[in-house]
Motif scaffolding. Structure first.
Motif, PDB file in Angstrom:
ATOM      1  N   VAL A  65       0.818  -1.214   0.000  1.00  0.00           N
ATOM      2  CA  VAL A  65       0.000   0.000   0.000  1.00  0.00           C
ATOM      3  C   VAL A  65       0.853   1.268   0.000  1.00  0.00           C
ATOM      4  N   PHE A  66       2.167   1.107   0.083  1.00  0.00           N
ATOM      5  CA  PHE A  66       3.037   2.266   0.283  1.00  0.00           C
ATOM      6  C   PHE A  66       2.871   3.335  -0.808  1.00  0.00           C
ATOM      7  N   GLY A  67       2.759   2.880  -2.068  1.00  0.00           N
ATOM      8  CA  GLY A  67       2.605   3.831  -3.165  1.00  0.00           C
ATOM      9  C   GLY A  67       1.343   4.663  -3.019  1.00  0.00           C
TER      10      GLY A  67
ATOM     11  N   MET B 172       0.445   8.848  -1.917  1.00  0.00           N
ATOM     12  CA  MET B 172      -0.461   9.747  -2.627  1.00  0.00           C
ATOM     13  C   MET B 172      -1.564  10.265  -1.723  1.00  0.00           C
ATOM     14  N   GLY B 173      -1.537   9.849  -0.486  1.00  0.00           N
ATOM     15  CA  GLY B 173      -2.506  10.370   0.465  1.00  0.00           C
ATOM     16  C   GLY B 173      -3.767   9.546   0.589  1.00  0.00           C
ATOM     17  N   VAL B 174      -3.776   8.331   0.010  1.00  0.00           N
ATOM     18  CA  VAL B 174      -4.957   7.464   0.136  1.00  0.00           C
ATOM     19  C   VAL B 174      -4.989   6.875   1.552  1.00  0.00           C
ATOM     20  N   ALA B 175      -6.143   6.879   2.158  1.00  0.00           N
ATOM     21  CA  ALA B 175      -6.274   6.384   3.530  1.00  0.00           C
ATOM     22  C   ALA B 175      -5.918   4.900   3.599  1.00  0.00           C
ATOM     23  N   SER B 176      -5.456   4.505   4.771  1.00  0.00           N
ATOM     24  CA  SER B 176      -4.933   3.152   4.948  1.00  0.00           C
ATOM     25  C   SER B 176      -5.951   2.077   4.556  1.00  0.00           C
TER      26      SER B 176
ATOM     27  N   ARG C 167      -5.688  -0.571   1.431  1.00  0.00           N
ATOM     28  CA  ARG C 167      -5.674  -2.011   1.620  1.00  0.00           C
ATOM     29  C   ARG C 167      -6.753  -2.683   0.761  1.00  0.00           C
ATOM     30  N   ARG C 168      -7.920  -2.039   0.740  1.00  0.00           N
ATOM     31  CA  ARG C 168      -9.013  -2.597  -0.033  1.00  0.00           C
ATOM     32  C   ARG C 168      -8.621  -2.680  -1.513  1.00  0.00           C
ATOM     33  N   ARG C 169      -7.952  -1.622  -2.000  1.00  0.00           N
ATOM     34  CA  ARG C 169      -7.598  -1.606  -3.420  1.00  0.00           C
ATOM     35  C   ARG C 169      -6.496  -2.595  -3.761  1.00  0.00           C
ATOM     36  N   LEU C 170      -5.627  -2.882  -2.779  1.00  0.00           N
ATOM     37  CA  LEU C 170      -4.491  -3.770  -3.057  1.00  0.00           C
ATOM     38  C   LEU C 170      -4.873  -5.243  -3.060  1.00  0.00           C
ATOM     39  N   ARG C 171      -5.981  -5.603  -2.344  1.00  0.00           N
ATOM     40  CA  ARG C 171      -6.379  -7.011  -2.230  1.00  0.00           C
ATOM     41  C   ARG C 171      -6.331  -7.758  -3.561  1.00  0.00           C
ATOM     42  N   PRO C 172      -7.091  -7.269  -4.588  1.00  0.00           N
ATOM     43  CA  PRO C 172      -7.095  -8.015  -5.857  1.00  0.00           C
ATOM     44  C   PRO C 172      -5.706  -8.098  -6.508  1.00  0.00           C
ATOM     45  N   TRP C 173      -4.956  -7.040  -6.414  1.00  0.00           N
ATOM     46  CA  TRP C 173      -3.599  -7.058  -6.983  1.00  0.00           C
ATOM     47  C   TRP C 173      -2.755  -8.153  -6.344  1.00  0.00           C
TER      48      TRP C 173
END
Lengths: 273, 215, 224
Positions: free
Chosen positions: C82-84, C88-92, C96-102
């Motif tokens: 999630v570091f990237g 960019m200021g995206v909340a934790s 995390r939710r966005r990284l799951r599928p990746w």
């Protein structure tokens, strides 16, 4: 930074309130004498005495810079010089005992058979047995040097003449470990003798071996911020009859003799400014 | 035992407070300096590091003497009346802990700076984000630096004696108490105090390390 | 889209000069060249991580640069991933939710709590790639991402890059692998001693190189 400074000041004030500082020789502190008589003073006056236990030389040096309010020391000619230089006032003789030459029980130099103190020093010098000097500017060191001078001997550079550079207790321990002779005040010796292998070989109350403790107030005119009135109150307290009696009685039962004999302000050794 | 147990704890608690305050004060200046030195993108800063590493070997008694002369009534800050107080001890110990904290922090940050900068900048982060990331990535060496600084402050005796004066109930700490008890020949008390000192240092270091290693 | 002209970056023993360069929107460029030619420096110039001493650089959209070392932070897998987005200021939680599928896609879904330092080389490469891809950059500047990976991991990385390209991202890929350069690229550059010596559509580049240097390079001869 300003806030920090203010904090420091607050700290300083908290410590300053109702207290004074006394620089003493280690012997009166390490023997527990001060802890036996000072609490009563605090109860009566509300003044807490912060004790800084160092050698007489260092105590006078600290006092000379205005870093303590009073001193309790044992080197009459250094005290005279301190008064002469205007650094101290209100000198008072509090108590005395005597210096002792301690050494190994085997006594290879025959110090126990000496006719007088100077003869004892000569015997050590001639025998070549180890002698441990404090090597600092303490009252005891000062006296040791006077004794060598009076005996017209120069021990410096001799292989048997060692300097410890530390307090009386440490020096006695060192002497015991090395089976060496050393000069000590009676108080420290009595306190240490059961803990280490060393005995008193020359322990006689003669003028040359007299050990006199005095109190002086640091000259209030020389420095700002001294707690001189507290220092004067402590002086009066220490000279009070009941307190002098307490000094005389201190540890008398335990050792069968007085550790410190009260002087009631009357000096045995002259302290002439 | 010549020193009652209650007083041993009192002295230990005082040691902990003084060393803790000194570490805090040293970290206040040492951490930013260490991070700044370690994080600079260009090479260099060699002379600053040499000075810091050399300063880790500062003789405590000399630092103590310096503060003695500074704070003595005959010295430039004599009016503060700070000589022979805990504040004076904190200042001297902080000076001793400072190079440890700054030096070890700089070394730890430096080892990570190039990689973290490439990663953060590569992902479009700012130089400020490089610094904050570096700070967190260097948490282990920083904790080690704090532990070293604390260790040097609590185990030090020379400066503590000269600036504090070993005043009972005021400036007596574990190290000066060990010296006193040894001088008095009370070796059991001295040993007990020494063990408390060792235990305390170990405990604080352990707490710091566990805290630094947590995820 | 990135456009550069008259770029210069030199320091003792190194001199990079690029007269005119374009990374068009949606392009896939593969960059070849021997070690020390200046490929990484050029990528970092294009990414804006280093400043050129001369020249004009115009960049539209967000570019990310991926280092060849696949740097991971001293954190666990999910915190690295999630570091990237966090930069960019995206909340934790959202990150995390966005990284799951990746992470599921690259086979790291079961290892979220493990320290990233314990991952294998291939896993690190995948982690580094999804960390960047999740930020949805417009331009991907990649410095030998499949270096020292086994064929399975190479295939996975290539598939991710192809997909990013399909979705309209521009890609500049530095590689030493000629097959990979040919397989993925639409356009290929050859960089030599700080100069672009050949720049052509990939098929043309490989089928009929024009410059003496490109011919030699493709023939496997030393061209330093």
């Amino acid at each position: 930074m300003k806030k920090l400074l203010a904090l420091f000041w607050l700290f300083a004030l908290a410590f300053a309130a109702g207290s004074m500082r006394l620089a003493t020789t280690t012997s009166v502190n390490d023997s527990g004498l001060l802890e036996a008589i000072l609490p009563q003073f605090t109860v009566e006056s509300g003044i807490e005495v912060e004790v800084i236990a160092v050698g007489t030389g260092q105590a006078l040096a600290i006092a000379g810079r205005g870093d303590v309010d009073a001193v309790l020391v044992h080197a009459p000619d250094l005290e005279a010089k301190f008064l002469r230089e205007g650094k101290g006032v209100a000198h008072a003789c509090l108590a005395y005992n005597n210096f002792v030459i301690a050494g190994p029980a085997a006594d290879p130099a025959g110090v126990a058979q000496a006719a007088d103190a100077l003869d004892a020093m000569r015997r050590i010098y001639r025998s070549g047995a180890l002698f441990i000097s404090r090597g600092d500017k303490s009252g005891t060191y000062h006296r040791e040097r006077s004794l060598w001078r009076a005996a017209k001997l120069v021990p410096d550079g001799r292989p048997w003449y060692l300097e410890s550079g530390s307090g009386m207790g440490s020096t006695l321990t060192l002497a015991a470990e090395k089976r060496a002779y050393t000069l000590t005040d009676l108080g420290t010796f009595l306190f240490m003798k059961d803990k280490i292998a060393i005995v008193d070989l020359y322990n006689r109350p003669e003028p040359l071996m007299l050990n006199q403790y005095s109190y002086m107030v640091v000259n209030p005119k020389r420095f700002q911020g001294l707690r001189s009135s507290a220092a004067y109150r402590l002086r009066s307290y220490l000279l009070r009859d009941d307190v002098q009696q307490a000094i005389d009685d201190y540890m008398k039962e335990k050792f069968g003799q007085s550790l410190f004999h009260a002087l009631h302000g009357k000096c045995l050794m002259e302290v002439k400014p | 035992m010549d020193v009652p147990l209650g007083e041993i704890w009192e002295i230990a608690w005082r040691s902990l407070r003084i060393a803790g305050a000194a570490t805090f004060l040293a970290a206040l200046f040492g951490l930013p300096l260490g991070v700044w030195l370690g994080a600079r993108p260009r090479r260099g800063g060699g002379s600053a590091r040499v000075v810091l590493y050399a300063a880790m070997g500062l003789p405590p008694v000399v630092v103590g003497l310096f503060f003695y002369l500074l704070l003595s009534r005959s010295g430039p800050l004599g009016k503060s009346g700070l000589l022979f107080t805990q504040t004076a001890m904190v200042m001297a110990e902080a000076v001793l802990a400072f190079p440890m904290i700054a030096g070890f922090t700089a070394a730890g940050v430096r080892a990570r700076a190039a990689n973290v900068r490439r990663l953060v900048r590569g992902l479009g982060g700012s130089e400020k984000q490089v610094l904050t990331t570096l700070l967190w990535e260097s948490r282990r060496p920083i904790v080690a630096a704090l532990a070293a600084g604390f260790g040097s402050a609590i185990s030090e005796v020379g400066a503590a004696t000269i600036t504090g004066g070993d005043i009972r109930h005021h400036t007596r700490v574990l190290t000066t108490a060990v010296v006193l008890e040894t001088r008095k020949g009370e070796l059991r008390s001295a040993l007990m105090l020494g063990l408390v000192l060792l235990g305390l240092t170990l405990l604080v270091t352990a707490v710091l390390v566990v805290w630094g290693e947590r995820e | 889209m990135i456009r550069a002209s008259g770029l210069r970056k030199s320091y003792p023993g190194f001199d990079l000069r690029v007269a005119d360069l374009r990374v068009p929107e949606g392009s896939f460029i593969t960059m070849l060249g021997p070690s020390g030619a200046g490929k990484s420096t050029l990528l970092r110039l294009l990414a804006g991580m280093e400043a050129a001493q001369d020249g004009v650089l115009e960049r539209r959209g967000r570019a990310v640069y991926l280092d060849q070392d696949n740097i991971v932070l001293e954190r666990n897998v999910i915190d690295n991933a999630v570091f990237g987005l966090r930069l960019m200021g995206v909340a934790s939680a959202e990150a995390r939710r966005r990284l799951r599928p990746w992470l599921a896609r690259v086979g790291l879904a079961e290892r979220l709590r493990q320290p990233a330092a314990k991952l294998s080389g291939g896993e690190r490469a995948r982690l580094a790639l999804v960390r960047a891809l999740a930020t949805e950059p417009d331009v991907l500047l990649l410095d030998e991402p499949t270096q020292s990976l086994d064929p399975k991991n190479v295939a996975m990385v290539e598939a991710l890059l192809r997909e990013a390209h399909t979705r309209g991202r521009s890609v500049v890929l530095v590689t030493h692998n000629l097959h990979q350069a040919r397989r993925l690229g639409e356009e290929t550059w050859l960089l030599l001693d700080g100069r672009i010596v050949e720049q052509a559509p990939t098929e043309t580049f490989f089928a009929s190189p024009r410059s003496r240097e490109a011919k030699a390079y493709l023939a496997g001869e030393m061209v330093y």
